[in-house]
Design an enzyme around this catalytic site. Structure first.
Site, short mmCIF file in Angstrom:
data_model
loop_
_atom_site.label_atom_id
_atom_site.label_comp_id
_atom_site.label_asym_id
_atom_site.label_seq_id
_atom_site.Cartn_x
_atom_site.Cartn_y
_atom_site.Cartn_z
N LYS A 116 1.08 -1.42 -0.15
CA LYS A 116 -0.01 0.10 0.12
C LYS A 116 0.79 1.25 0.10
CE LYS A 116 -3.92 -2.35 2.28
NZ LYS A 116 -3.17 -4.08 2.27
N HIS A 218 -13.11 -2.87 10.52
CA HIS A 218 -12.61 -2.78 9.20
C HIS A 218 -12.47 -3.77 8.18
CE1 HIS A 218 -11.00 0.87 11.25
NE2 HIS A 218 -10.23 -0.13 12.03
N GLU A 258 -9.65 0.94 -4.47
CA GLU A 258 -10.68 1.53 -3.58
C GLU A 258 -10.49 2.92 -2.91
OE1 GLU A 258 -10.30 -1.40 -0.02
OE2 GLU A 258 -11.22 -3.01 -1.40
N GLU A 270 -6.19 1.79 -1.99
CA GLU A 270 -5.42 1.05 -2.41
C GLU A 270 -6.01 0.56 -3.63
OE1 GLU A 270 -5.57 -2.77 0.14
OE2 GLU A 270 -7.24 -1.62 0.99
N ARG A 274 -6.54 -8.46 -7.22
CA ARG A 274 -7.36 -9.78 -7.33
C ARG A 274 -8.84 -9.69 -7.30
NH1 ARG A 274 -9.59 -9.10 -2.23
NH2 ARG A 274 -8.31 -8.13 -0.69
#
Length: 635
Positions: A116, A218, A258, A270, A274
């Site tokens: 990240k 989260h 995101e 990030e 996938r």
């Protein structure tokens, strides 16, 4: 052309990839840990290979054994699923170096985005370095992986070092990489993401937005597509940033970019290189199969120049074996039955499977599609409410209430939704405003009398015995049964009689009794109760009950202040300097357990003195193991 695919993963995502492979005529290979020897994904694959010699939590991180398994079974491609090694560039290289196809982006793209910190640099952003009081709150995040593991919100500078250490330990356990970083924590924002799909010929599709704001620890709980309430300008901006991120690393395959959206501004979080857990909602609104498209891209096929059009709305709820009212504590045990009617259900379990302690507690994903958001929410809430779930405690009721909550129904939610509403959503009783009348709730707005689910259990049990076992020629005292509701801990006491006319109970009309079905009528309203038994467990519809002895065992009580293990797991640490005789404060963390790849704090129930300490680091414990005792100093 791909003829055989090994899925380097387990559970729900392995089963989901296998389903598409079967539809395409592709053979399937599973890998499994010792803990997963009889798991569903090993049973539905054409072949399965054991990965030996490691703890269950580490097995699926052993890339060299997975590549060996692919070669030994004649697989010609590897699909990584999500989690574990799905964003590990070294694993992708090992697959390619072995002469296998990798169903995912090339290793260099994974490497650029999997960290990240490097992803932020690529997008022209930077993470925080020296943290000062004015920078708070901040978010500590693992550079590798996701799913909320290795993530902590820090609101006090004094807590930073401890939270950094905890995040590193959790990230190392989950991903084999303990590196973490710090970024500003944006409160009141929405988690919005863009699904992308790119081929090896330069085409990048932005496949709509998703909103994943309802999260616990989260980790996402409810997701939907498209993200509601976004302006066309903001949507276009999100698409542009997502496509730019993909093109920056010459991306090929499925991925997700995101963002945190607050005050009309999108903050890059990030890029996940996938397939995402929540991909089914995108599949529903676009009418596509993302796994099939991943395979096509891996085979070198081009995408159409323009993506398909989105239609309607889809919402997904993650059904977890956990107790939201008790700190989201993971639950274990036998899943006797799981059915959710009228919606798509992606799961890695079948009836009778064991839910263990080693992996994420997600049981299934329920996905509803409808022409409008309102209809999709209503459809999913109704399906979950009618679901049959016999096994450990789940978050099903929380999901139903969340889907019907006014703040969510009107798309005014943000990532702090459960911080504000968890107590409200887990403490509702018979007056639950988010429930439709059902056998487990009030009748005609009045609390059920007597507790109908417990009465139904008692009547079904009585029917199963000798037909005349309780009958008396003369009037006698009623039969008495006691049950504990496992979801709430509430104990119910019910009475019934055997009469010449059959089984009766005060306050209700008994219409029908059988060992598996009881029909009761109260104030003219007739209800059906399906009763199922598994040993000592009794399920009335989906309410879990335990039959209690008429006279409780007085020796079964624990000493006041006892701290019991709420789940099976491993004691990873004890508070520094904590010994018998130590003073403790109410709410102070004393012991940390690791279960299902997450750390769980065991805190002091009251201020007092630690009179006993039985927990030691590395100790394996079962549910109910006595860890410590806090003696309350109050007179």
């Amino acid at each position: 052309m791909i003829s055989s695919v090994l899925v380097a993963n387990r559970g729900e995502i392995a089963c989901r990839v296998f389903r598409t492979c079967r539809e395409l005529g592709i053979r399937t290979v599973a890998v499994y840990s010792d803990a997963d020897e009889n798991a569903l994904h090993t049973r539905v694959a054409d072949a399965a290979v054991r990965l030996p010699g490691a703890a269950p939590s580490e097995t699926y991180l052993r890339g060299e054994l997975i590549v060996k398994a692919a070669l030994s079974t004649g697989a010609d491609a590897v699909h990584p699923g999500y989690g574990f090694l799905s964003e590990n560039a070294d694993f992708a290289r090992a697959v390619l170096d072995a002469g296998l196809l990798w169903i995912g982006p090339h290793p260099e793209a994974i490497e650029a985005m999997a960290s990240k910190t490097r992803a932020k640099e690529l997008m022209g952003l930077a993470s925080m370095a020296d943290i000062k009081e004015g920078d708070l709150p901040v978010l500590v995040k693992a550079t590798a992986g996701g799913g909320g593991r290795g993530m902590r919100v820090v609101r006090r500078l004094a807590d930073l070092e401890g939270e950094l250490a905890a995040a590193r330990a959790e990230a190392q356990s989950a991903f084999g990489d303990g590196e973490v970083f710090v970024e500003p924590y944006v409160e009141g924002g929405r988690h919005v993401e863009v699904q992308i799909l790119a081929d090896t010929h330069g085409t990048v599709w932005p496949l709509g937005t998703r909103d994943c704001s309802l999260q616990r620890r989260h980790q996402k709980v409810i997701e939907e597509a498209p993200a509601p309430g976004l302006t066309s300008e903001l949507t276009d901006s999100l698409y542009a940033m997502a496509v730019r991120a993909a093109r920056a690393v010459d991306y090929a395959g499925a991925g997700t970019v995101e963002f945190l959206v607050a005050d009309g501004t999108a903050h890059f979080l990030e890029m996940n290189t996938r397939l995402q857990v929540e991909h089914p909602v995108t599949e529903a609104v676009f009418g596509i199969d993302l796994v099939a498209l991943q395979i096509r891209v891996a085979e070198g096929a081009p995408l159409e120049s323009d993506p398909p059009r989105a239609r309607g709305h889809a919402v997904e709820a993650r059904l977890y074996a956990e107790d939201p009212a008790n700190g989201w504590t993971p639950q274990t045990g036998t899943l006797h039955r799981l059915t959710v009617p009228d919606v798509r259900l992606d799961t890695g379990y079948s009836d009778g499977d064991e839910i263990g302690v080693h992996y994420d507690p997600m049981l299934a994903k329920a996905v509803a599609y409808a022409p409008t958001r309102t209809e999709a929410l209503r459809k999913l809430a109704g399906a979950l409410e009618r679901a049959t779930i016999h096994g450990p405690v789940t978050n099903r009721d929380l999901l139903v209430r969340s889907l019907r909550h006014p703040e969510f129904a009107t798309a005014r939610m943000d990532t702090g939704f459960y911080d504000r509403h968890l107590t409200e959503l887990t403490s509702l009783g018979s007056g639950d405003p988010y429930a439709h009348p059902s056998p487990t709730t009030a009748l005609n707005g009045v609390a059920a009398r007597p507790p109908l689910v417990a009465l139904a259990a008692a009547l079904a049990d009585a029917h199963g015995r000798s037909r005349f076992g309780g009958w008396r020629n003369l009037p006698s005292q009623p039969q008495l049964k006691r049950y504990r509701d496992e979801a709430t801990g509430t104990e119910h006491e019910v009475r019934y009689r055997h009469t010449r006319d059959g089984l009766t109970a005060d306050g209700v009309r008994v219409m029908h009794t059988a060992t598996d079905l009881v029909v009761l009528e109260v104030d003219g309203v007739r209800r059906h109760f399906e009763v199922t038994r598994y040993g000592d467990e009794v399920y009335v519809n989906s309410t879990a009950l335990t039959a209690l002895p008429r006279f409780p065992d007085p020796t079964a009580q624990q000493e006041p202040g006892s701290l019991l293990a709420p789940m099976p797991g491993t004691v990873v640490r004890v508070a520094e300097g904590l010994t018998e005789g130590s003073p403790v404060r109410a709410g102070e963390p004393l012991i940390w357990l690791e279960a299902m790849k997450m750390e769980h704090r065991i805190s002091a129930p009251a201020s007092g003195t630690l009179s006993a300490l039985h927990a030691t680091p590395g100790q394996q414990v079962e549910v109910g193991t006595l860890l410590a005792v806090v003696q309350d100093n109050e007179p």
